[in-house]
Enzyme design. Sequence first.
Site, PDB file in Angstrom:
ATOM      1  N   ASP A   8       0.854  -1.179   0.000  1.00 64.09           N
ATOM      2  CA  ASP A   8       0.000   0.000   0.000  1.00 64.09           C
ATOM      3  C   ASP A   8       0.900   1.242   0.000  1.00 64.09           C
ATOM      4  O   ASP A   8       2.084   1.175   0.338  1.00 64.09           O
ATOM      5  CB  ASP A   8      -0.886  -0.032   1.247  1.00 64.09           C
ATOM      6  CG  ASP A   8      -1.745   1.204   1.389  1.00 64.09           C
ATOM      7  OD1 ASP A   8      -2.462   1.538   0.434  1.00 64.09           O
ATOM      8  OD2 ASP A   8      -1.678   1.841   2.449  1.00 64.09           O
ATOM      9  N   ASP A  10      -0.392   5.223   0.748  1.00 60.30           N
ATOM     10  CA  ASP A  10      -0.702   6.224   1.777  1.00 60.30           C
ATOM     11  C   ASP A  10      -0.730   5.620   3.170  1.00 60.30           C
ATOM     12  O   ASP A  10      -1.448   4.652   3.430  1.00 60.30           O
ATOM     13  CB  ASP A  10      -2.060   6.868   1.484  1.00 60.30           C
ATOM     14  CG  ASP A  10      -2.045   7.722   0.229  1.00 60.30           C
ATOM     15  OD1 ASP A  10      -0.978   7.838  -0.389  1.00 60.30           O
ATOM     16  OD2 ASP A  10      -3.102   8.270  -0.134  1.00 60.30           O
ATOM     17  N   ASP A 188      -1.877  -0.589   6.031  1.00 58.70           N
ATOM     18  CA  ASP A 188      -2.176   0.063   7.309  1.00 58.70           C
ATOM     19  C   ASP A 188      -3.659   0.240   7.597  1.00 58.70           C
ATOM     20  O   ASP A 188      -4.023   0.707   8.679  1.00 58.70           O
ATOM     21  CB  ASP A 188      -1.514   1.446   7.340  1.00 58.70           C
ATOM     22  CG  ASP A 188      -2.221   2.432   6.409  1.00 58.70           C
ATOM     23  OD1 ASP A 188      -2.318   2.142   5.197  1.00 58.70           O
ATOM     24  OD2 ASP A 188      -2.704   3.471   6.897  1.00 58.70           O
TER      25      ASP A 188
END
Length: 257
Positions: A8, A10, A188
Amino acid sequence: MRLMIVSDLDGTLLDHATYSFAPAQPMLDWLAAHNVPVVLASSKTGAEIAMWQERLGLQRWPAIVENGAAVFDGRFDDTPYRRLRAALAGIDAPFQGFGDMSVAEVSAVTSLPPAEAALAQTRAYSEPGLWLGDDAGLAGFLTALETRGISARRGGRFLTLSFGGTKAGRLADLKAQVRPDVTIALGDAPNDAELLCAADHGVVVRNTHGPGLPPLPGEDAGRILRTQAEGPAGWREGLEAVLRGLGVMTQGDRLDG
């Protein structure tokens, strides 16, 4: 051992507030030196991903875009996005998508410079946005979406709508193509959960800015670990722990910086 990293962006490889990846640079350099594919898997558009691949030195690898809607191949066809926007027009709900915002508004909610905010609006498959109502209204909105074949996924910042496709599904496609021995995924936010569980090893990068991730299958056995640091520092921390645990990185391997 043939590795494939799927990450991922961001809040994971990029800092949540500044979008810096400086703390991860030593690990990126090590991976490049060892010819390890790093596949970006993000809710970002193909136009955004191409920019970040260039900045990160990852142009030679494929990428998963718009929250798993497709594997980016450089082509652009926004037919699915136009269908999605037409369906949303038939639902009366306080959802503000990127297509409802000006470039300045997207820039404000994402902290992106205006030029990059415009790239974020160049969408082909999905619509991220903000839910401005209460929880009860959200439940009704999700039901209305489902009757139209639209799925919703919660990320670190936005609720992202699409006609389907997941990061985990695209990982399966890439595994069939690349045939790695081991896959390592990092994320996250809740929309990364399936990806982390689908990989051989998963890293939950700490995120104090969003909802985070609940305990995942495989954590008790050590297949999925959590970092102490956030963002790119956590990305480096978690990936180094997995690589050393696999014996791919040895005591002689040192990361500068």
